[in-house]
Design a protein around this motif. Structure first.
Motif, PDB file in Angstrom:
ATOM      1  N   ASP A 118       0.830  -1.202   0.000  1.00  0.00           N
ATOM      2  CA  ASP A 118       0.000   0.000   0.000  1.00  0.00           C
ATOM      3  C   ASP A 118       0.865   1.253   0.000  1.00  0.00           C
ATOM      4  OD1 ASP A 118      -2.547  -1.472   0.470  1.00  0.00           O
ATOM      5  OD2 ASP A 118      -1.574  -1.951   2.371  1.00  0.00           O
ATOM      6  N   LEU A 119       2.111   1.095   0.470  1.00  0.00           N
ATOM      7  CA  LEU A 119       3.049   2.220   0.536  1.00  0.00           C
ATOM      8  C   LEU A 119       4.440   1.719   0.220  1.00  0.00           C
ATOM      9  CD1 LEU A 119       3.900   5.144   1.433  1.00  0.00           C
ATOM     10  CD2 LEU A 119       4.077   4.232   3.767  1.00  0.00           C
ATOM     11  N   VAL A 120       5.083   2.356  -0.735  1.00  0.00           N
ATOM     12  CA  VAL A 120       6.513   2.147  -0.971  1.00  0.00           C
ATOM     13  C   VAL A 120       7.230   3.360  -0.425  1.00  0.00           C
ATOM     14  CG1 VAL A 120       8.347   1.980  -2.704  1.00  0.00           C
ATOM     15  CG2 VAL A 120       6.254   0.632  -2.976  1.00  0.00           C
ATOM     16  N   TYR A 121       8.105   3.118   0.544  1.00  0.00           N
ATOM     17  CA  TYR A 121       8.838   4.176   1.232  1.00  0.00           C
ATOM     18  C   TYR A 121      10.313   4.060   0.834  1.00  0.00           C
ATOM     19  CZ  TYR A 121      11.179   6.533   5.177  1.00  0.00           C
ATOM     20  OH  TYR A 121      11.973   7.339   5.940  1.00  0.00           O
ATOM     21  N   THR A 122      10.942   5.201   0.552  1.00  0.00           N
ATOM     22  CA  THR A 122      12.365   5.166   0.213  1.00  0.00           C
ATOM     23  C   THR A 122      12.971   6.554   0.375  1.00  0.00           C
ATOM     24  OG1 THR A 122      13.978   4.344  -1.407  1.00  0.00           O
ATOM     25  CG2 THR A 122      12.119   5.621  -2.262  1.00  0.00           C
ATOM     26  N   GLY A 123      14.293   6.613   0.293  1.00  0.00           N
ATOM     27  CA  GLY A 123      14.978   7.895   0.358  1.00  0.00           C
ATOM     28  C   GLY A 123      16.126   7.885   1.348  1.00  0.00           C
ATOM     29  N   LYS A 124      16.484   9.100   1.817  1.00  0.00           N
ATOM     30  CA  LYS A 124      17.578   9.290   2.757  1.00  0.00           C
ATOM     31  C   LYS A 124      18.867   8.633   2.263  1.00  0.00           C
ATOM     32  CE  LYS A 124      14.532   9.791   6.770  1.00  0.00           C
ATOM     33  NZ  LYS A 124      14.032   9.184   8.030  1.00  0.00           N
ATOM     34  N   GLY A 125      19.217   8.950   1.024  1.00  0.00           N
ATOM     35  CA  GLY A 125      20.435   8.400   0.447  1.00  0.00           C
ATOM     36  C   GLY A 125      20.192   7.191  -0.412  1.00  0.00           C
ATOM     37  N   ALA A 126      19.018   7.078  -1.028  1.00  0.00           N
ATOM     38  CA  ALA A 126      18.667   5.910  -1.834  1.00  0.00           C
ATOM     39  C   ALA A 126      18.812   6.151  -3.335  1.00  0.00           C
ATOM     40  CB  ALA A 126      17.235   5.459  -1.518  1.00  0.00           C
ATOM     41  N   LEU A 127      18.263   7.245  -3.830  1.00  0.00           N
ATOM     42  CA  LEU A 127      18.190   7.439  -5.282  1.00  0.00           C
ATOM     43  C   LEU A 127      19.549   7.616  -5.933  1.00  0.00           C
ATOM     44  CD1 LEU A 127      15.056   9.716  -5.770  1.00  0.00           C
ATOM     45  CD2 LEU A 127      15.224   7.229  -5.560  1.00  0.00           C
ATOM     46  N   ILE A 128      20.533   8.063  -5.172  1.00  0.00           N
ATOM     47  CA  ILE A 128      21.857   8.312  -5.753  1.00  0.00           C
ATOM     48  C   ILE A 128      22.555   7.023  -6.188  1.00  0.00           C
ATOM     49  CG2 ILE A 128      22.297  10.504  -4.613  1.00  0.00           C
ATOM     50  CD1 ILE A 128      23.773   8.994  -2.429  1.00  0.00           C
ATOM     51  N   ASP A 139       9.592   0.015 -11.224  1.00  0.00           N
ATOM     52  CA  ASP A 139       9.639  -1.080 -10.257  1.00  0.00           C
ATOM     53  C   ASP A 139       8.871  -0.710  -8.987  1.00  0.00           C
ATOM     54  OD1 ASP A 139      10.543  -3.711  -9.609  1.00  0.00           O
ATOM     55  OD2 ASP A 139      12.074  -2.850  -8.309  1.00  0.00           O
ATOM     56  N   ALA A 140       9.030   0.532  -8.518  1.00  0.00           N
ATOM     57  CA  ALA A 140       8.274   0.985  -7.352  1.00  0.00           C
ATOM     58  C   ALA A 140       6.775   0.967  -7.635  1.00  0.00           C
ATOM     59  CB  ALA A 140       8.733   2.377  -6.946  1.00  0.00           C
ATOM     60  N   ALA A 141       6.378   1.447  -8.815  1.00  0.00           N
ATOM     61  CA  ALA A 141       4.955   1.464  -9.178  1.00  0.00           C
ATOM     62  C   ALA A 141       4.392   0.049  -9.270  1.00  0.00           C
ATOM     63  CB  ALA A 141       4.767   2.206 -10.491  1.00  0.00           C
ATOM     64  N   ARG A 142       5.177  -0.880  -9.763  1.00  0.00           N
ATOM     65  CA  ARG A 142       4.755  -2.275  -9.887  1.00  0.00           C
ATOM     66  C   ARG A 142       4.379  -2.877  -8.546  1.00  0.00           C
ATOM     67  NH1 ARG A 142       7.157  -6.925  -8.723  1.00  0.00           N
ATOM     68  NH2 ARG A 142       9.158  -5.955  -8.208  1.00  0.00           N
ATOM     69  N   LEU A 143       5.067  -2.475  -7.496  1.00  0.00           N
ATOM     70  CA  LEU A 143       4.830  -3.035  -6.164  1.00  0.00           C
ATOM     71  C   LEU A 143       3.552  -2.519  -5.522  1.00  0.00           C
ATOM     72  CD1 LEU A 143       8.468  -2.697  -4.788  1.00  0.00           C
ATOM     73  CD2 LEU A 143       7.376  -4.804  -5.573  1.00  0.00           C
ATOM     74  N   LEU A 144       3.016  -1.419  -6.030  1.00  0.00           N
ATOM     75  CA  LEU A 144       1.873  -0.776  -5.396  1.00  0.00           C
ATOM     76  C   LEU A 144       0.549  -1.373  -5.825  1.00  0.00           C
ATOM     77  CD1 LEU A 144       2.943   2.972  -5.660  1.00  0.00           C
ATOM     78  CD2 LEU A 144       2.792   1.610  -3.566  1.00  0.00           C
ATOM     79  N   ARG A 145      -0.355  -1.522  -4.860  1.00  0.00           N
ATOM     80  CA  ARG A 145      -1.745  -1.844  -5.145  1.00  0.00           C
ATOM     81  C   ARG A 145      -2.432  -0.587  -5.698  1.00  0.00           C
ATOM     82  NH1 ARG A 145      -1.398  -4.213   0.418  1.00  0.00           N
ATOM     83  NH2 ARG A 145      -1.029  -6.452   0.102  1.00  0.00           N
ATOM     84  N   PRO A 146      -3.596  -0.726  -6.337  1.00  0.00           N
ATOM     85  CA  PRO A 146      -4.358   0.465  -6.739  1.00  0.00           C
ATOM     86  C   PRO A 146      -4.578   1.393  -5.551  1.00  0.00           C
ATOM     87  CG  PRO A 146      -5.305  -1.482  -7.754  1.00  0.00           C
ATOM     88  CD  PRO A 146      -4.245  -1.976  -6.790  1.00  0.00           C
ATOM     89  N   SER A 147      -4.374   2.667  -5.777  1.00  0.00           N
ATOM     90  CA  SER A 147      -4.459   3.734  -4.771  1.00  0.00           C
ATOM     91  C   SER A 147      -3.294   3.724  -3.789  1.00  0.00           C
ATOM     92  CB  SER A 147      -5.793   3.687  -3.992  1.00  0.00           C
ATOM     93  OG  SER A 147      -6.876   3.926  -4.855  1.00  0.00           O
ATOM     94  N   GLY A 148      -2.310   2.845  -3.987  1.00  0.00           N
ATOM     95  CA  GLY A 148      -1.126   2.848  -3.136  1.00  0.00           C
ATOM     96  C   GLY A 148      -0.255   4.063  -3.403  1.00  0.00           C
ATOM     97  N   ARG A 149       0.618   4.387  -2.425  1.00  0.00           N
ATOM     98  CA  ARG A 149       1.463   5.576  -2.521  1.00  0.00           C
ATOM     99  C   ARG A 149       2.947   5.235  -2.573  1.00  0.00           C
ATOM    100  NH1 ARG A 149      -3.855   7.165  -0.880  1.00  0.00           N
ATOM    101  NH2 ARG A 149      -4.082   9.384  -1.372  1.00  0.00           N
ATOM    102  N   LEU A 150       3.658   6.050  -3.316  1.00  0.00           N
ATOM    103  CA  LEU A 150       5.115   6.093  -3.272  1.00  0.00           C
ATOM    104  C   LEU A 150       5.504   7.334  -2.493  1.00  0.00           C
ATOM    105  CD1 LEU A 150       8.065   5.422  -4.183  1.00  0.00           C
ATOM    106  CD2 LEU A 150       7.595   6.818  -6.226  1.00  0.00           C
ATOM    107  N   PHE A 151       6.357   7.152  -1.470  1.00  0.00           N
ATOM    108  CA  PHE A 151       6.841   8.284  -0.680  1.00  0.00           C
ATOM    109  C   PHE A 151       8.355   8.313  -0.714  1.00  0.00           C
ATOM    110  CE2 PHE A 151       8.452  10.176   3.255  1.00  0.00           C
ATOM    111  CZ  PHE A 151       7.827  11.406   3.215  1.00  0.00           C
TER     112      PHE A 151
END
Length: 253
Positions: A118-128, A139-151
């Motif tokens: 329902d939520l994919v959480y990432t960051g704090k030194g991840a995207l680099i 890949d992040a979008a693939r993991l989400l259910r409908p109406s799920g969020r990427l943060f």
């Protein structure tokens, strides 16, 4: 793995030994405090009210996972390519009875089923560390259910330009905003190759993955400050971090 990824993995396995050496200190922090920043919690509280299942991409020491469960998440699956970090994070979660489990894997390409979060959480030194942000976003979008969020709560793409001088903020002569990469010359990732992308490129990657942008904000504070450093670039005049919240379309089942 490509050469840069192999080099980075070696650097981060070495850096992750810090999680082992400081295990008891991190255990106390996880038990007694909250590693999520106030700005993160302000944006995540409405999502966490529904007790979401969370996937944390590049989970590191795992303190954020324990904090997410404490703030309302039903469970968290952390994915990280450091076996050292994963082992320490799992031990800590087990000791605290937190609903967290961990997987060792290179990203993008999380070995998890479609629509598991329902939520994919990432960051704090991840995207680099991502060689292709469009592949990462898909890949992040693939993991989400409908109406799920990427943060995402992350260092601002301009932040690598700032020096750590304490008298005045300055731009490093050896880096540019539109560069594609640079070598990390500070702890903990010393020697690793960091990828660079502009804020527009990050946002466009998320949009190209079919996600709907709900919120973007830029902040003057860095998400991390090394001990003993008080850089002038962190005192409110320059961007040092940003947050992004995006939604997968469709109705929740």
């Amino acid at each position: 793995m490509e050469p840069d990824t192999t080099r980075n993995r070696i650097a981060w396995e070495a850096a992750s030994r810090k999680h082992v050496h400081e295990y008891e200190e991190l255990l106390r922090q996880a038990r007694d405090g909250c590693s999520l920043l106030d700005r993160e919690l302000d944006l995540l509280r409405p999502v966490l009210r529904s007790a979401p299942s969370v996937v944390h991409l590049q989970s590191g020491h795992g303190l954020d996972d324990i904090a997410l469960v404490a703030a309302g998440a039903r469970s968290v699956v952390g994915v990280d390519y450091s076996a050292v970090a994963v082992a320490s994070a799992q031990r800590r979660a087990d000791e605290l009875g937190a609903a967290c489990r961990y997987v060792v894997a290179e990203l993008p390409g999380a070995p998890l089923r479609d629509g598991c979060a329902d939520l994919v959480y990432t960051g704090k030194g991840a995207l680099i560390w991502m060689p292709d942000l469009r592949v990462w976003a898909r890949d992040a979008a693939r993991l989400l259910r409908p109406s799920g969020r990427l943060f995402v709560y992350e260092a601002h793409p301009a932040a690598p330009l700032w020096t750590w001088d304490e008298d005045e903020p300055r731009i490093r002569a050896d880096r540019g905003y539109f560069d594609r990469r640079h070598v990390n010359d500070t702890f903990p990732g010393h020697g690793a190759v960091e990828r660079q992308a502009t804020l527009a490129e990050i946002i466009n990657a998320v949009l190209a993955a079919g996600l709907e942008l709900e919120h973007v904000a830029e902040y003057p504070e860095p998400f991390w400050r090394p001990d003993g450093v008080d850089a002038a670039a962190w005192r409110g005049r320059l961007p040092n971090s940003f947050a992004l919240l995006a939604r997968r379309g469709g109705a929740a089942p």
